[in-house]
Design an enzyme around this catalytic site. Structure first.
Site, mmCIF file in Angstrom:
data_model
loop_
_atom_site.group_PDB
_atom_site.id
_atom_site.type_symbol
_atom_site.label_atom_id
_atom_site.label_comp_id
_atom_site.label_asym_id
_atom_site.label_seq_id
_atom_site.Cartn_x
_atom_site.Cartn_y
_atom_site.Cartn_z
ATOM 1 N N ASP A 674 20.985 -40.316 -6.405
ATOM 2 C CA ASP A 674 19.960 -41.328 -6.622
ATOM 3 C C ASP A 674 18.784 -40.784 -7.425
ATOM 4 O O ASP A 674 18.395 -39.618 -7.283
ATOM 5 C CB ASP A 674 19.465 -41.826 -5.257
ATOM 6 C CG ASP A 674 18.409 -42.897 -5.390
ATOM 7 O OD1 ASP A 674 18.721 -43.975 -5.908
ATOM 8 O OD2 ASP A 674 17.255 -42.641 -4.974
ATOM 9 N N GLU A 727 22.643 -41.629 -11.162
ATOM 10 C CA GLU A 727 21.862 -42.823 -11.488
ATOM 11 C C GLU A 727 20.717 -42.352 -12.381
ATOM 12 O O GLU A 727 19.665 -41.928 -11.908
ATOM 13 C CB GLU A 727 21.312 -43.487 -10.225
ATOM 14 C CG GLU A 727 20.600 -44.805 -10.532
ATOM 15 C CD GLU A 727 19.437 -45.114 -9.601
ATOM 16 O OE1 GLU A 727 18.938 -46.242 -9.639
ATOM 17 O OE2 GLU A 727 19.016 -44.221 -8.849
#
Length: 994
Positions: A674, A727
């Site tokens: 993330d 990401e």
């Protein structure tokens, strides 16, 4: 991870506690415990209140004084009497250890007449004798220096008894004879020396009387400066060292007597054995009788008897066994003797460690860490810390308990508090290792599986806090914040999946991911809308994903997090799946069930930041241990959270160990990392002056870049058949390229640009799309610079962005037609796929973590038909090699035409390894059907429609190319052949050669 809009709303809902640079915390008010994550301690507030919210100065605890010498009453009384009699002159030395007893006095020794004459002529010697007993001679003094006990003897056992306290001691015949000879000699000397003065004669007379007097109390031999070295060497050694050795031998003998039975006991045991066991003759007779009844043949009788009675070989074995037993007994005796010696040394004040009888004696000596472990940890190269730090059930020295290990280098005191000691901060202190690692250890027999615990930490700066265990395998269900002693024992049944995963390693394969939030996928209306447990998910989720055709599921963070509204992206328990839904074994069962259904598991992983909850990692030991102290590097303004210090070796070990933990212990098939962009840039979401350039003056976070590269290298070296996905929303180059090429080393990267452009295009009314043709085609200009995954993720259906169906323009027919076209275009575009839950059946509402998906919508035809569309797309995607064999290679894609902006039509070819697998994709992105629309094709032959999003079973108008279309030798779109097609309204069609 949610964008900035998400976090503004999130920040209002979640009230966190921030800590100043001096370690003082200020609490925000008005939030519920679940929202704030600030509830401190498990269970009872009085027992488990987190003291870490304020910094306190504590006075240091009193240090216990060392115990007095371990002497018997008789020994102490004897020593006191000896002191009163004035017979010893041993100075007292305070060593901080147990006091030595007063040594025994030496018996008077024989003295030659010549030596007596010499002494009689020396007035200094006479005066010294008048002054009383001289000080004892030091054992090590050979040059005639006065002996003094400057230091206690610490390497010999103490004497068993003190010297007798009687006034007189009998003298042996030899001693009396010596005295008589000495007296005669003195008389002869007195007559021969007529020139001796009266004073000398008087002194000689006094010495004579003293010599003739009765023997004094046992005392050391008086110091004689004139005795030669040869005579001194002949004197017997009566130092305390020998006495101590004698005592040690006696103690060893006593211990041996205690270990081994006495003669009486042995006799009793022998008698009992004889009464129980029959002798050889009786056994032989009985055996023969039995054999005779069974087999009348005499030979058989003897054979049976031989089997019953041992032969020569068996007798030899018996002898060997007896010798072995004797040897073991001897070893026990030696061990007892060794114990006695060690005990004697310990009493005498040495620091020799005594073997413990129980782990309760010194619990800190239990350890799972080796010197090599500590070395790797300090170097940032220990990647399996979850096997060493944290809490671990174990047996130590025959006692079952729990081993605790914590890294807190700036603490001056750490103790384990829990429900096993009533949260008493003094009950179980931890012991720091002596290797400067900053690791504290304790072994607690009172703790067990399921015990609640925290660490009470007092820092060197006066800060105090109750912290959860960063390495705990399980935590209490929020809002409670204690860690839970747990294990990871399980019996995996997914070996077939794991073997297949290895076989497919390195081969092109379809990846269609279903992104899911565990707490809100489905709920139980009958039970206050609670979330499904891990085991309940295991009963429903694998079958659903298999039916839908997805290859993988990606779980939004399941790691323990105090605030449910963070969706799991604000982690406090990095090594524990959230206990909201069950135990670690329950989560393992869910993964196992998915594997058995042929579904891979990807976990969201958050190494980018962590929350400010005071039971978590923030300001852990009274310092910024896990985060940067400088807020320009250590604080995230968007999420009001803290950023890991990637330049610290121990933090790198912590994070990489955590990544491997989920792949190793939970059989995860991939990690989606993330917020990588926030890690790469020092100025991410910061204004001018709010960030500090790197050593080269740039905005790149060099420490984070180095960490990400090492993370990928380690993960792929240990688990080469998994995938890592970044990401990353910027144009950072080579994110998914190998580190040896200068890349970050990820397996894939989210194609955020494609997602943004595609959604922007589809939300436009079709009549205006001709002005935005470049928006839908631009992604192909960079589609092969990375290994891209096309995401339609959770971030796109929250905070006012609307659901996927409501992003589409027009009435319901157009909305659903547009959504089917979007999904069809997505599956045909190069790259792997990801779709957030609910989008597969066109949920109308935005996603909300506190509620379930609107599953009732699947009973309505349009929603059910979108669901059918996704099923068909997944099936075609997995079955057609052209869609995945060259997903990351420009050779797998070829534009046919993107210039028909007026009609909003685009067409392209997807290619596999074999030309016959090529697929022609045509997208008509207006609601106007087109007939006899000519498209260029690479070769002659027939093309068959294999998919049409306007099919009536998908809810479309059923405009189709019903039969195979023959390619004609008409040049179109720079191709020598072309086909004439009917293009359905607002639809995408796939045609395959052959």
């Amino acid at each position: 991870m949610a964008k900035k809009e998400e976090n503004k709303t999130n920040d209002k809902a979640k009230k966190t506690t921030t800590t100043g640079t001096k370690g003082k915390a200020a609490s925000k008010k008005g939030a519920t415990p679940e929202e704030s994550g600030q509830v401190k301690g498990p269970g009872t507030a009085e027992k488990r209140q987190n003291s870490g919210t304020t910094a306190k100065e504590k006075k240091p605890a009193k240090i216990n004084q060392p115990a007095r010498g371990r002497f018997s009453d008789e020994e102490n009384n004897t020593a006191e009497k000896s002191k009163a009699a004035g017979k010893t002159n041993i100075p007292k030395v305070d060593t901080g250890e147990d006091k030595l007893p007063k040594p025994k006095k030496a018996l008077p020794k024989k003295t030659s007449s010549a030596e007596k004459d010499k002494k009689a002529t020396k007035s200094t010697a006479v005066k010294a004798q008048k002054a009383g007993t001289t000080k004892a001679k030091d054992k090590s003094s050979i040059a005639g220096k006065p002996a003094k006990f400057k230091d206690p003897v610490t390497d010999d056992p103490i004497p068993d008894k003190a010297a007798p306290a009687t006034k007189r001691t009998s003298v042996s015949q030899d001693a009396a004879l010596d005295e008589k000879k000495a007296s005669t000699t003195k008389k002869t000397t007195k007559k021969a020396d007529s020139k001796t003065t009266g004073a000398k004669a008087k002194a000689a007379s006094e010495e004579q009387k003293e010599t003739k007097g009765p023997a004094k109390k046992m005392a050391r031999r008086k110091s004689d400066k004139e005795i030669s070295a040869e005579e001194k060497a002949k004197q017997p050694n009566t130092s305390p060292t020998d006495d101590l050795k004698d005592t040690a031998k006696k103690t060893a003998k006593d211990l041996a007597n205690q270990v081994l039975p006495d003669e009486k006991t042995r006799n009793q045991l022998g008698a009992m054995a004889k009464s129980i066991l029959p002798d050889q003759e009786t056994v032989m007779d009985t055996a023969k009788k039995i054999a005779k009844n069974v087999a009348p043949d005499p030979d058989m009788v003897d054979k049976v008897a031989d089997k019953v009675m041992p032969g020569e070989e068996e007798k030899e074995k018996t002898k060997k066994t007896a010798k072995k037993a004797t040897k073991q007994a001897s070893e026990k005796t030696k061990e007892a003797t060794s114990k006695a010696k060690k005990t004697a040394k310990n009493v005498a004040g040495t620091k020799t460690k005594v073997k413990q009888k129980s782990s309760k004696d010194k619990p800190a000596e239990a350890s799972l860490l080796t010197e090599f472990d500590v070395h790797l940890f300090k170097e940032g190269k220990h990647f399996h810390l979850y096997e060493k730090l944290g809490s671990h059930l174990m047996e130590y020295m025959g006692t079952e308990g729990v081993y605790f290990a914590l890294w807190a280098p700036n603490a001056k005191h750490v103790s384990v508090i829990g429900n096993f000691n009533q949260w008493d901060k003094q009950a179980h202190p931890m012991k720091p290792r002596e290797d400067s690692s900053g690791i504290w250890e304790a072994f607690i027999p009172d703790a067990k599986k399921g015990s609640l615990y925290k660490y009470f930490i007092q820092s060197t700066n006066g800060y105090e806090a109750e912290k959860g265990d960063p390495y705990a395998f399980m935590w209490e269900t929020p809002p409670n914040t204690a860690s839970v002693v747990w294990d990871l024992e399980t019996s995996w049944k997914d070996s077939a999946w794991m073997e297949e995963r290895k076989k497919k390693m390195g081969q092109p394969q379809p990846v269609s991911v279903y992104e899911l939030h565990v707490g809100s996928w489905k709920r139980v209306p009958e039970e206050d809308m609670r979330s499904l447990s891990y085991r309940e998910l295991a009963e429903q989720l694998p079958a659903y994903l298999k039916e839908m055709g997805f290859t993988h599921v990606e779980f939004m963070p399941v790691m323990e997090h105090p605030f449910f509204g963070s969706w799991g992206y604000q982690v406090t328990g990095y090594f524990a799946p959230s206990s909201r839904f069950g135990t670690p074994q329950d989560f393992m069962h869910l993964i196992e069930s998915l594997h058995e259904a042929g579904i891979g598991v990807i976990l969201d992983w958050v190494p980018s930041h962590f929350p400010s909850d005071m039971h978590g990692l923030h300001y852990f030991d009274g310092t910024f241990l896990y985060e940067h102290a400088d807020p320009r590097k250590g604080f995230h303004p968007d999420w009001q959270s803290y950023i890991f210090n990637y330049g610290r070796n121990e933090i790198r070990s912590f994070l990489i160990s955590n990544a491997l933990f989920w792949l190793d212990k939970f059989h995860a098939d991939g990690l989606r990392v993330d917020a990588v962009a926030s890690m790469l840039y020092l100025d991410y979401s910061r204004k001018e002056g709010e960030w500090e350039p790197n050593e080269h003056g740039g905005n790149e976070n060099l420490e984070a870049i180095s960490f990400l590269k090492e993370f990928n290298e380690v993960v792929y070296s240990e688990f080469p058949d998994i995938m890592t996905i970044a990401e990353e929303s910027t144009a950072w180059p080579m994110v998914s390229k190998p580190t040896y090429m200068g890349g970050l080393g990820f397996g894939m990267k989210w194609m955020m640009g494609w997602m943004h452009d595609t959604l922007e295009y589809f939300k436009n009314d079709p009549i205006h799309r001709k002005h935005h043709q470049n928006t839908i085609t631009f992604s192909t200009t960079y589609a092969f610079t990375e290994n891209f995954m096309l995401p339609l993720s959770h971030d796109e259906v929250v905070y006012g962005k609307q659901s996927m169906i409501n992003k589409m323009p027009g009435d319901d027919w157009n909305k659903f037609a547009n959504l089917r076209s979007l999904y069809s275009y997505m599956y045909a575009h190069p790259g792997t796929k990801l779709l957030f839950m609910g989008a597969e059946f066109a949920q109308r509402e935005e996603w909300g973590h506190d509620s379930s998906l609107d599953w009732h919508l699947t009973n309505e035809a349009p929603h059910r038909q979108v669901q059918e569309t996704l099923k068909a797309l997944n099936e075609i995607y997995k079955s057609e090699p052209a869609f995945y064999e060259k997903a990351f290679d420009s050779e797998g894609f070829e534009w046919v035409d993107f210039n028909d902006a007026e009609s909003s039509i685009i067409s392209f070819l997807r290619k596999g390894n074999e030309p016959e697998n090529d697929i022609l994709v045509v997208c008509n992105l207006t609601p106007v059907p087109r007939e006899n629309y000519r498209i260029g094709v690479p070769a002659e032959g027939t093309w068959t429609e294999i998919f049409n999003s306007d099919d009536e079973r998908f809810g479309g108008s059923n405009v189709k190319n019903s039969s195979a279309v023959e390619a004609e030798p008409l040049q179109t779109h720079h191709k020598n052949h072309s086909v004439s097609l009917t293009l359905p309204p607002m639809a995408v069609i796939y045609l395959k050669r052959g």
